[in-house]
Motif scaffolding. Structure first.
Motif, PDB file in Angstrom:
ATOM      1  N   ALA A 100      59.519 -40.878  30.557  1.00  0.00           N
ATOM      2  CA  ALA A 100      58.545 -41.623  30.013  1.00  0.00           C
ATOM      3  C   ALA A 100      57.183 -40.684  30.566  1.00  0.00           C
ATOM      4  O   ALA A 100      56.296 -40.807  29.922  1.00  0.00           O
ATOM      5  N   THR A 101      57.470 -39.808  31.560  1.00  0.00           N
ATOM      6  CA  THR A 101      56.091 -38.914  31.550  1.00  0.00           C
ATOM      7  C   THR A 101      56.014 -37.595  30.832  1.00  0.00           C
ATOM      8  O   THR A 101      55.140 -36.869  30.867  1.00  0.00           O
ATOM      9  N   ARG A 106      55.940 -39.912  21.793  1.00  0.00           N
ATOM     10  CA  ARG A 106      55.075 -40.736  21.169  1.00  0.00           C
ATOM     11  C   ARG A 106      54.747 -41.983  21.938  1.00  0.00           C
ATOM     12  O   ARG A 106      55.537 -42.436  22.597  1.00  0.00           O
ATOM     13  N   GLU A 107      53.577 -42.347  21.773  1.00  0.00           N
ATOM     14  CA  GLU A 107      53.223 -43.523  22.800  1.00  0.00           C
ATOM     15  C   GLU A 107      54.055 -44.732  22.317  1.00  0.00           C
ATOM     16  O   GLU A 107      54.368 -45.579  23.347  1.00  0.00           O
ATOM     17  N   SER A 108      54.284 -45.041  21.202  1.00  0.00           N
ATOM     18  CA  SER A 108      55.230 -46.153  20.856  1.00  0.00           C
ATOM     19  C   SER A 108      56.696 -46.031  21.545  1.00  0.00           C
ATOM     20  O   SER A 108      57.027 -47.038  22.144  1.00  0.00           O
ATOM     21  N   ASP A 109      57.057 -44.810  21.465  1.00  0.00           N
ATOM     22  CA  ASP A 109      58.621 -44.676  22.022  1.00  0.00           C
ATOM     23  C   ASP A 109      58.193 -44.806  23.635  1.00  0.00           C
ATOM     24  O   ASP A 109      59.103 -45.134  24.363  1.00  0.00           O
ATOM     25  N   ARG A 110      57.046 -44.296  24.215  1.00  0.00           N
ATOM     26  CA  ARG A 110      57.116 -44.429  25.594  1.00  0.00           C
ATOM     27  C   ARG A 110      56.918 -45.927  26.066  1.00  0.00           C
ATOM     28  O   ARG A 110      57.316 -46.264  27.155  1.00  0.00           O
ATOM     29  N   GLN A 111      56.261 -46.613  25.258  1.00  0.00           N
ATOM     30  CA  GLN A 111      56.090 -48.119  25.782  1.00  0.00           C
ATOM     31  C   GLN A 111      57.296 -48.874  25.666  1.00  0.00           C
ATOM     32  O   GLN A 111      57.563 -49.813  26.610  1.00  0.00           O
ATOM     33  N   ARG A 150      52.556 -31.557  18.578  1.00  0.00           N
ATOM     34  CA  ARG A 150      51.281 -31.822  18.011  1.00  0.00           C
ATOM     35  C   ARG A 150      51.364 -30.896  16.718  1.00  0.00           C
ATOM     36  O   ARG A 150      50.534 -31.268  15.782  1.00  0.00           O
TER      37      ARG A 150
END
Length: 318
Positions: A100-101, A106-111, A150
């Motif tokens: 998670a760090t 991608r933010e959706s995957d992190r959440q 990116r």
């Protein structure tokens, strides 16, 4: 082509599902369905009873055969929901927090990962609290991953300083990234502007990376199927023959090969194909006294010279 341990593991995982749905299946029918001989199937069946849902035992597969039909006596027991032991839950939680760090995630995957981790922490109870005192961090590869991710999303070119183990040197190049993927390690597939060809780069070998302003414009390429691994030899590749002692039998487990013939001393004579035979010099050095390259002769001589040079280095005064 001879079957290695990875192929056998994939087959046996499929075999478990197949047998669960077909109680009392006939040996010849199962062998035909998997494209193997009946002897190979029986060999798999000899291993399956030592497998189960826990390394601690108690949930092993109860599968046997009378030579004609196959019986699985406890499919319902094995299908019960898994219960993680304390060390298993701790390892899973620590790994999830570490992933998670990653800066390239991608933010959706992190959440989604954080939500799943929170549920696991609740289910683990005190173990979940104890695992919070442990941490794992990713160093340089995480930053490289973020830059490549990116570049792909913004369709921009990258500059790399990359270590090539085959030549033991750092090279600089500009590439148009195509995709990220993981096969044991994390890789970037890209169009290399220096060689004007598709190349694969291992992220942990990237010494430096910079996002460029130039747009990435790789040619239209058909993506390779990586389900069988990163290195997939073809029939046109040169053949290399390697003889290994008992301590080198692992080579047949990790390298796709055409044949692996037993030797009197318990070793193997392995015939394999590779687009880059010179890369097997490192394998010969790693094997030491447990293996040698037999053919082609020029590669065998090259490996011997590399071994002599390595030994001579130890004789030089420090």
């Amino acid at each position: 082509m001879a079957t290695n341990a990875i192929d056998q593991t994939r087959r046996m995982l499929s075999l478990v599902t197949y047998l669960r749905e077909r109680p009392g299946a006939h040996v010849q029918d199962v062998a035909r369905a998997f494209g193997i001989t009946e002897d190979e199937l029986i060999s798999d069946l000899d291993v399956l009873p030592m497998c189960g849902t826990s390394f601690r035992g108690g949930d092993l597969l109860d599968i046997d055969t009378d030579g004609e039909r196959i019986w699985w006596h406890n499919p319902d027991d094995v299908a019960e929901p898994l219960r993680l032991a304390a060390d298993e839950a701790t390892a899973l939680l620590v790994a999830a927090r570490a992933v998670a760090t990653l800066p390239g995630l991608r933010e959706s995957d992190r959440q989604a990962l954080l939500r799943a981790t929170a549920k696991l922490e609740t289910a683990a109870g005190e173990v979940g609290a104890a695992s919070s005192r442990l941490s794992v961090t990713f160093e340089s590869e995480g930053g490289v991953f973020a830059e490549v991710d990116r570049a792909i999303s913004e369709r921009r070119r990258l500059w790399l300083r990359y270590y090539s183990p085959a030549r033991d040197e750092l090279t600089e190049r500009e590439v148009d990234p195509i995709r990220l993927f993981a096969v044991g390690h994390t890789y970037m597939e890209a169009w290399c502007r220096s060689s004007e060809d598709r190349r694969t780069f291992r992220l942990d070998r990237v010494a430096a990376i910079r996002l460029l302003d130039e747009p990435a414009a790789p040619p239209e390429l058909e993506l390779r199927d990586l389900s069988e691994g990163l290195v997939q030899p073809s029939a046109e590749d040169p053949e290399v023959v390697v003889e290994v002692g008992p301590g080198g039998r692992w080579v047949a487990e990790y390298y796709p090969h055409d044949t692996a013939r037993e030797l009197p001393d318990g070793g193997l004579r392995i015939a394999l194909r590779t687009p880059d035979p010179a890369s097997l010099r490192r394998l010969a050095l790693r094997l030491g006294g447990e293996g040698r390259i037999v053919s082609p002769p020029e590669l065998a001589r090259s490996a011997q010279e590399a071994a002599r040079a390595a030994l001579a280095a130890y004789d030089d005064p420090v």
